[in-house]
Design a protein around this motif. Structure first.
Motif, PDB file in Angstrom:
ATOM      1  N   VAL A 189      -0.624  -0.100  -5.397  1.00 43.30           N
ATOM      2  CA  VAL A 189      -1.879   0.172  -4.686  1.00 43.30           C
ATOM      3  C   VAL A 189      -1.926  -0.618  -3.380  1.00 43.30           C
ATOM      4  O   VAL A 189      -2.286  -0.082  -2.320  1.00 43.30           O
ATOM      5  CB  VAL A 189      -3.099  -0.178  -5.563  1.00 43.30           C
ATOM      6  CG1 VAL A 189      -4.399   0.011  -4.773  1.00 43.30           C
ATOM      7  CG2 VAL A 189      -3.130   0.719  -6.808  1.00 43.30           C
ATOM      8  N   LEU A 190      -1.530  -1.896  -3.433  1.00 45.20           N
ATOM      9  CA  LEU A 190      -1.495  -2.718  -2.223  1.00 45.20           C
ATOM     10  C   LEU A 190      -0.535  -2.130  -1.194  1.00 45.20           C
ATOM     11  O   LEU A 190      -0.840  -2.082   0.006  1.00 45.20           O
ATOM     12  CB  LEU A 190      -1.064  -4.147  -2.575  1.00 45.20           C
ATOM     13  CG  LEU A 190      -2.133  -5.102  -3.081  1.00 45.20           C
ATOM     14  CD1 LEU A 190      -1.506  -6.435  -3.466  1.00 45.20           C
ATOM     15  CD2 LEU A 190      -3.225  -5.313  -2.042  1.00 45.20           C
ATOM     16  N   GLU A 191       0.616  -1.694  -1.670  1.00 45.70           N
ATOM     17  CA  GLU A 191       1.599  -1.083  -0.775  1.00 45.70           C
ATOM     18  C   GLU A 191       1.015   0.139  -0.078  1.00 45.70           C
ATOM     19  O   GLU A 191       1.157   0.316   1.133  1.00 45.70           O
ATOM     20  CB  GLU A 191       2.842  -0.683  -1.574  1.00 45.70           C
ATOM     21  CG  GLU A 191       3.869   0.109  -0.800  1.00 45.70           C
ATOM     22  CD  GLU A 191       4.019   1.535  -1.311  1.00 45.70           C
ATOM     23  OE1 GLU A 191       4.431   2.398  -0.524  1.00 45.70           O
ATOM     24  OE2 GLU A 191       3.709   1.779  -2.488  1.00 45.70           O
ATOM     25  N   GLY A 192       0.329   0.970  -0.854  1.00 43.58           N
ATOM     26  CA  GLY A 192      -0.284   2.161  -0.272  1.00 43.58           C
ATOM     27  C   GLY A 192      -1.355   1.820   0.749  1.00 43.58           C
ATOM     28  O   GLY A 192      -1.450   2.453   1.798  1.00 43.58           O
ATOM     29  N   LEU A 193      -2.148   0.801   0.461  1.00 44.98           N
ATOM     30  CA  LEU A 193      -3.200   0.379   1.394  1.00 44.98           C
ATOM     31  C   LEU A 193      -2.590  -0.167   2.683  1.00 44.98           C
ATOM     32  O   LEU A 193      -3.093   0.099   3.782  1.00 44.98           O
ATOM     33  CB  LEU A 193      -4.092  -0.678   0.735  1.00 44.98           C
ATOM     34  CG  LEU A 193      -4.960  -0.191  -0.428  1.00 44.98           C
ATOM     35  CD1 LEU A 193      -5.677  -1.366  -1.094  1.00 44.98           C
ATOM     36  CD2 LEU A 193      -5.982   0.840   0.047  1.00 44.98           C
ATOM     37  N   LEU A 194      -1.495  -0.930   2.549  1.00 52.25           N
ATOM     38  CA  LEU A 194      -0.842  -1.487   3.733  1.00 52.25           C
ATOM     39  C   LEU A 194      -0.212  -0.381   4.578  1.00 52.25           C
ATOM     40  O   LEU A 194      -0.252  -0.437   5.812  1.00 52.25           O
ATOM     41  CB  LEU A 194       0.218  -2.504   3.317  1.00 52.25           C
ATOM     42  CG  LEU A 194      -0.319  -3.834   2.782  1.00 52.25           C
ATOM     43  CD1 LEU A 194       0.808  -4.686   2.236  1.00 52.25           C
ATOM     44  CD2 LEU A 194      -1.075  -4.583   3.871  1.00 52.25           C
ATOM     45  N   GLY A 254      -6.585   3.907 -13.802  1.00 53.55           N
ATOM     46  CA  GLY A 254      -7.374   2.717 -13.477  1.00 53.55           C
ATOM     47  C   GLY A 254      -6.834   1.439 -14.067  1.00 53.55           C
ATOM     48  O   GLY A 254      -7.449   0.379 -13.900  1.00 53.55           O
ATOM     49  N   GLN A 255      -5.664   1.502 -14.723  1.00 57.27           N
ATOM     50  CA  GLN A 255      -5.102   0.304 -15.350  1.00 57.27           C
ATOM     51  C   GLN A 255      -4.207  -0.446 -14.359  1.00 57.27           C
ATOM     52  O   GLN A 255      -2.985  -0.458 -14.462  1.00 57.27           O
ATOM     53  CB  GLN A 255      -4.313   0.701 -16.594  1.00 57.27           C
ATOM     54  CG  GLN A 255      -5.119   1.392 -17.665  1.00 57.27           C
ATOM     55  CD  GLN A 255      -6.241   0.521 -18.187  1.00 57.27           C
ATOM     56  OE1 GLN A 255      -6.030  -0.658 -18.532  1.00 57.27           O
ATOM     57  NE2 GLN A 255      -7.443   1.071 -18.253  1.00 57.27           N
ATOM     58  N   PHE A 256      -4.840  -1.069 -13.381  1.00 56.53           N
ATOM     59  CA  PHE A 256      -4.081  -1.863 -12.407  1.00 56.53           C
ATOM     60  C   PHE A 256      -4.885  -3.083 -12.003  1.00 56.53           C
ATOM     61  O   PHE A 256      -6.112  -3.096 -12.080  1.00 56.53           O
ATOM     62  CB  PHE A 256      -3.746  -1.025 -11.172  1.00 56.53           C
ATOM     63  CG  PHE A 256      -4.942  -0.659 -10.313  1.00 56.53           C
ATOM     64  CD1 PHE A 256      -5.284  -1.442  -9.225  1.00 56.53           C
ATOM     65  CD2 PHE A 256      -5.722   0.456 -10.612  1.00 56.53           C
ATOM     66  CE1 PHE A 256      -6.385  -1.120  -8.439  1.00 56.53           C
ATOM     67  CE2 PHE A 256      -6.824   0.785  -9.836  1.00 56.53           C
ATOM     68  CZ  PHE A 256      -7.156   0.003  -8.747  1.00 56.53           C
ATOM     69  N   ASP A 257      -4.150  -4.132 -11.620  1.00 58.60           N
ATOM     70  CA  ASP A 257      -4.762  -5.386 -11.159  1.00 58.60           C
ATOM     71  C   ASP A 257      -4.275  -5.626  -9.735  1.00 58.60           C
ATOM     72  O   ASP A 257      -3.097  -5.917  -9.513  1.00 58.60           O
ATOM     73  CB  ASP A 257      -4.358  -6.533 -12.078  1.00 58.60           C
ATOM     74  CG  ASP A 257      -5.112  -7.827 -11.768  1.00 58.60           C
ATOM     75  OD1 ASP A 257      -5.563  -7.995 -10.617  1.00 58.60           O
ATOM     76  OD2 ASP A 257      -5.252  -8.671 -12.664  1.00 58.60           O
ATOM     77  N   LEU A 258      -5.179  -5.509  -8.776  1.00 54.54           N
ATOM     78  CA  LEU A 258      -4.800  -5.517  -7.373  1.00 54.54           C
ATOM     79  C   LEU A 258      -4.098  -6.800  -6.946  1.00 54.54           C
ATOM     80  O   LEU A 258      -3.140  -6.763  -6.171  1.00 54.54           O
ATOM     81  CB  LEU A 258      -6.041  -5.274  -6.504  1.00 54.54           C
ATOM     82  CG  LEU A 258      -5.796  -4.826  -5.064  1.00 54.54           C
ATOM     83  CD1 LEU A 258      -5.012  -3.520  -5.037  1.00 54.54           C
ATOM     84  CD2 LEU A 258      -7.118  -4.657  -4.329  1.00 54.54           C
ATOM     85  N   GLY A 291      -1.103   7.012  -6.863  1.00 54.23           N
ATOM     86  CA  GLY A 291      -0.061   6.840  -7.863  1.00 54.23           C
ATOM     87  C   GLY A 291      -0.148   5.502  -8.564  1.00 54.23           C
ATOM     88  O   GLY A 291      -0.003   5.419  -9.790  1.00 54.23           O
ATOM     89  N   GLY A 292      -0.389   4.435  -7.799  1.00 52.98           N
ATOM     90  CA  GLY A 292      -0.534   3.119  -8.409  1.00 52.98           C
ATOM     91  C   GLY A 292      -1.772   3.023  -9.275  1.00 52.98           C
ATOM     92  O   GLY A 292      -1.744   2.461 -10.375  1.00 52.98           O
ATOM     93  N   ALA A 293      -2.875   3.585  -8.805  1.00 52.77           N
ATOM     94  CA  ALA A 293      -4.130   3.527  -9.557  1.00 52.77           C
ATOM     95  C   ALA A 293      -4.036   4.302 -10.865  1.00 52.77           C
ATOM     96  O   ALA A 293      -4.758   4.005 -11.827  1.00 52.77           O
ATOM     97  CB  ALA A 293      -5.267   4.084  -8.702  1.00 52.77           C
ATOM     98  N   ALA A 341       1.301   5.863 -12.298  1.00 51.65           N
ATOM     99  CA  ALA A 341       2.378   6.844 -12.223  1.00 51.65           C
ATOM    100  C   ALA A 341       3.418   6.449 -11.193  1.00 51.65           C
ATOM    101  O   ALA A 341       4.347   7.214 -10.923  1.00 51.65           O
ATOM    102  CB  ALA A 341       1.818   8.219 -11.874  1.00 51.65           C
ATOM    103  N   SER A 342       3.283   5.271 -10.587  1.00 46.48           N
ATOM    104  CA  SER A 342       4.116   4.804  -9.482  1.00 46.48           C
ATOM    105  C   SER A 342       3.724   5.533  -8.205  1.00 46.48           C
ATOM    106  O   SER A 342       2.986   6.513  -8.233  1.00 46.48           O
ATOM    107  CB  SER A 342       5.605   4.979  -9.777  1.00 46.48           C
ATOM    108  OG  SER A 342       6.398   4.445  -8.728  1.00 46.48           O
ATOM    109  N   SER A 343       4.242   5.063  -7.090  1.00 46.39           N
ATOM    110  CA  SER A 343       3.857   5.594  -5.786  1.00 46.39           C
ATOM    111  C   SER A 343       4.256   7.058  -5.636  1.00 46.39           C
ATOM    112  O   SER A 343       5.389   7.448  -5.921  1.00 46.39           O
ATOM    113  CB  SER A 343       4.529   4.769  -4.684  1.00 46.39           C
ATOM    114  OG  SER A 343       4.218   5.277  -3.415  1.00 46.39           O
ATOM    115  N   ALA A 344       3.319   7.884  -5.197  1.00 43.58           N
ATOM    116  CA  ALA A 344       3.599   9.297  -4.933  1.00 43.58           C
ATOM    117  C   ALA A 344       3.933   9.475  -3.458  1.00 43.58           C
ATOM    118  O   ALA A 344       3.356   8.802  -2.597  1.00 43.58           O
ATOM    119  CB  ALA A 344       2.409  10.166  -5.315  1.00 43.58           C
TER     120      ALA A 344
END
Length: 481
Positions: A127-132, A267-271, A335-337, A340-343
């Motif tokens: 998720v962080l990678e996608g936001l960056l 939703g099973q992620f910890d930012l 994908g992270g959220a 499923a890994s990054s899409a």
């Protein structure tokens, strides 16, 4: 302004097909509804293997605490993200580009990131990678970073990941195994258990042969056809033969082919959980590796597919590139959220273009089929690794083809490219391969008196990798270990 495309015989003139035609510019781009539908089908059937491979890659790995993700839930999350983001790309980007969990990136998550932290922390990094990446898109820095890395290293990274994925396929299928007395042997791995034995190994070998023959004959959906055929064979063998084990997934027919989707991973992620598990430097390097694998693949895919479709403008630029890259970065977050890994955009979209797709309407078909797959997870998760692993070998080959573009006569580029390619599979680490390539490139340029040719972003990245490789002695010197 887009370049014109040749309108096929019998197609309608621009704007004559109603509001839907005008919205997607189907006639304007010289396409028809029939061609878009065929293109959408072709794209789905050439990339649907991800619904099988992503659960196997992510589901076969353990996190730092020995936990594994549920394969059925991964399959559901993979299908959901692919369906939603493919449709969004069709509506927002109006290009025949389908998106799904990226091969290579999911290998990084499974075999590099998860062993260092929990699955929630690992998906938080995605998720962080996608936001960056989204920030890079919005600020224009994405192109700047892309220009900083020599093309030879970009190609070498793709090749190295391909070899790494192929190696995983050979190992996870049992075709290659660790030598029991590796400490006293001349080689660390061997063929099978010394020889190839058992029905599962027959399925894998036939799967590899089937896949490569279909690829050589340029059969659309070659990988998916092979997976399906070998799964049917495995189910038959499992019913009539005494097979001790297939590994993680047994080819046993489910009681019901259709089931309600299991959205348990959403939703099973910890930012920021990763920062509590490993050093900040390690987190930074892991995120950088994810970003590198993600947006360079995307840029190549977007340009390649749109060029094949004849949609580049007179300056060779992709129409609406900003929107396309923004949607792609949002897909990484999604994908992270969803765990499923990054899409990311799929190069298999070129299969749809080959069938005539020229607009985002094809994505409506592809996305719709992924949505339908949400209800077929019992069927998708009966595929044994021996039936799916040949696809990893085949994808490794496809990624390996980039090696032909590297100039092997220029040692200042060829040596870093070679180290990037070789170190990945040999150390079972994508991060190590990228680091070896970057550090060697900077050092060779410096000793050749060509340090000014190296972009400052590469100098900084190489310095981070030096710290990464020297982390153990540094921790000892600083009294942290």
């Amino acid at each position: 302004m887009q370049t014109s495309t040749t309108r096929p015989p019998g197609s309608a003139p621009a704007g004559s097909g109603g509001s839907l035609d005008r919205f997607f510019r189907i006639s304007e781009r010289g396409s028809t509804y029939g061609r878009e539908i065929r293109g959408g089908l072709a794209t789905f059937f050439t990339m649907a293997y991800i619904l099988v491979l992503n659960p196997i890659i992510l589901g076969s790995a353990e996190d730092k605490f020995g936990n594994q993700l549920n394969s059925t839930q991964i399959a559901t999350a993979t299908a959901l993200v692919a369906a939603v983001m493919t449709i969004i790309m069709g509506v927002g980007g109006n290009l025949p580009l389908a998106l799904a969990a990226g091969l290579g990136i999911n290998a990084i998550v499974a075999y590099q990131v998860a062993p260092l932290m929990s699955w929630n922390d690992a998906m938080g990094l995605i998720v962080l990678e996608g936001l960056l990446i989204t920030v890079l898109v919005m600020t224009g820095l994405r192109e700047a970073v892309m220009h900083a890395i020599p093309q030879a290293l970009k190609q070498a990274i793709s090749v190295g990941i391909g070899l790494f994925i192929a190696f995983i396929g050979f190992v996870d299928s049992g075709f290659v195994s660790r030598v029991p007395d590796a400490a006293n042997s001349t080689v660390p791995v061997q063929l099978g258990t010394g020889t190839l034995t058992g029905w599962p190994m027959l399925v894998f070998c036939l799967g590899v042969l089937t896949t490569v023959v279909l690829l050589a004959r340029k059969v659309k959906g070659a990988i998916l056809i092979s997976i399906a055929a070998m799964t049917v064979l495995a189910v038959i063998i499992n019913e009539i033969a005494d097979v001790k084990t297939w590994g993680l997934t047994n080819p046993t027919l489910p009681d019901n082919a259709v089931a309600s989707p299991d959205f348990g991973l959403l939703g099973q992620f910890d930012l920021f959980g990763a920062f509590g598990q490993v050093s900040v430097l390690t987190v930074v390097l892991l995120i950088f590796t994810l970003i590198l694998s993600d947006f360079f693949d995307t840029m190549g895919t977007v340009v390649g597919v749109t060029a094949e479709a004849g949609l580049l403008d007179e300056r060779g630029q992709v129409p609406g590139l900003g929107r396309v890259l923004f949607i792609d970065s949002a897909a990484a977050v999604a994908g992270g959220a969803a765990s499923a890994s990054s899409a990311t955009a799929y190069v298999e979209s070129a299969a749809g273009v080959g069938e005539g797709a020229r607009t985002g309407f094809a994505n409506m078909v592809t996305g719709g089929l992924f949505a339908l797959a949400l209800f077929l997870t019992p069927v998708l998760t009966l595929v044994p690794m021996q039936a799916a692993a040949p696809a990893l070998v085949a994808v490794g080959f496809l990624m390996m083809t980039q090696v032909k573009h590297i100039d092997w006569e220029r040692y200042d580029l060829a040596i870093p490219a070679f180290l990037t390619i070789a170190v990945m599979p040999m150390t079972y680490s994508i991060t190590n391969g990228i680091g070896a390539g970057f550090v060697s490139y900077v050092l060779i340029k410096a000793f050749l008196g060509k340090g000014r040719e190296v972009h400052w972003l590469l100098w900084g990245t190489a310095a981070l990798f030096v710290l990464y490789f020297a982390i153990d002695p540094l921790e000892q010197i600083l009294g942290l270990k």
